[in-house]
Design an enzyme around this catalytic site. Structure first.
Site, mmCIF file in Angstrom:
data_model
loop_
_atom_site.group_PDB
_atom_site.id
_atom_site.type_symbol
_atom_site.label_atom_id
_atom_site.label_comp_id
_atom_site.label_asym_id
_atom_site.label_seq_id
_atom_site.Cartn_x
_atom_site.Cartn_y
_atom_site.Cartn_z
ATOM 1 N N ARG A 41 0.846 -1.194 0.000
ATOM 2 C CA ARG A 41 0.000 0.000 0.000
ATOM 3 C C ARG A 41 0.874 1.234 0.000
ATOM 4 N NH1 ARG A 41 -4.912 2.160 3.629
ATOM 5 N NH2 ARG A 41 -3.868 3.859 4.688
ATOM 6 N N THR A 62 -0.766 7.778 -1.496
ATOM 7 C CA THR A 62 -1.919 7.736 -2.401
ATOM 8 C C THR A 62 -2.993 6.750 -1.951
ATOM 9 O OG1 THR A 62 -0.992 5.974 -3.792
ATOM 10 C CG2 THR A 62 -0.364 8.250 -4.316
ATOM 11 N N ASP A 121 0.139 -5.453 10.606
ATOM 12 C CA ASP A 121 0.895 -5.060 11.795
ATOM 13 C C ASP A 121 0.425 -5.833 13.021
ATOM 14 O OD1 ASP A 121 2.264 -3.274 10.259
ATOM 15 O OD2 ASP A 121 1.389 -1.476 11.126
#
Length: 211
Positions: free
Chosen positions: A102, A106, A201
């Site tokens: 990712r 943006t 995460d």
């Protein structure tokens, strides 16, 4: 587009553990494993089966097995956490991989890995990723699958945002969605609200390298 929200108390309890910010990596992984198994179970409900004779200790019974097990395709990295629960449900499934990072500025997906069979014509594909936020990564991945001939694709996502669901519906791509919940919104960083944070995460710890 067919959308199936798995409305079950056990699924809701595992989702709550995943949402809770107090859950550590181990608790999050355990809850994800359970919820992943439940979602794959539901996604498999209408898979074609074949029957055969099965000898029990007493007599002959009618056995059942999948006619053609699906190909499991996780979107790396968070999707890796769903491979084990998927294979626990369908141990003879093949596994492919799609890597999407990712772009934090943006919020767009950046592909970096594609390990799939050359021809997916006539095959059932389970595309697995814990989160469906904007829909960018999932749509990108579905387009890769369609380019290889796939027409029977089920996206299995634990938490989906309404924006991502709308994007899937508007795409016209051959996909159905199995999810535990559809959350209403995204924040300014394109994270699902209320969501559960960054699934990667929370599974593996903060990302410390750029992909």
């Amino acid at each position: 587009m067919d959308i199936h929200v798995v409305d079950h108390p056990l699924a809701a309890s595992r989702l709550t553990i995943m949402r809770d910010e107090r859950s550590n990596n181990a608790a999050f992984r355990a809850a994800l494993k359970d919820l992943g198994s439940m979602l794959v179970y539901e996604a498999s409900r209408n898979l074609a089966v074949e029957n055969f004779e099965c000898q029990t200790p007493v007599a002959v019974a009618t056995g059942t097995r999948l006619e053609d097990p699906p190909i499991i395709v996780p979107i790396i990295r968070a999707g890796l956490g769903m491979i084990d629960p998927a294979l626990s449900m369908i141990p003879d499934a093949q596994v492919g991989f799609i890597g999407m990072a990712r772009d934090e500025e943006t919020h767009e997906p950046v592909p970096y890995l594609e390990a799939l069979p050359e021809d997916l014509s006539g095959r059932t594909v389970f595309l697995i990723d814990p989160m469906l936020a904007t829909g960018g990564s999932l749509l990108n991945s579905i387009e890769l699958l369609v380019a290889r001939g796939a027409t029977d694709i089920t996206a299995i996502c634990m938490v989906s945002a309404q924006k991502g669901v709308d994007a899937l519906e508007d795409s016209g791509l051959p996909v159905r969605l199995v999810t535990a919940v559809i959350d209403p919104d995204l924040n300014e960083h394109a994270y699902i609200v209320p969501g559960l944070g960054d699934a990667g995460d929370r599974l593996y710890g903060p990302r410390n390298i750029d992909l």
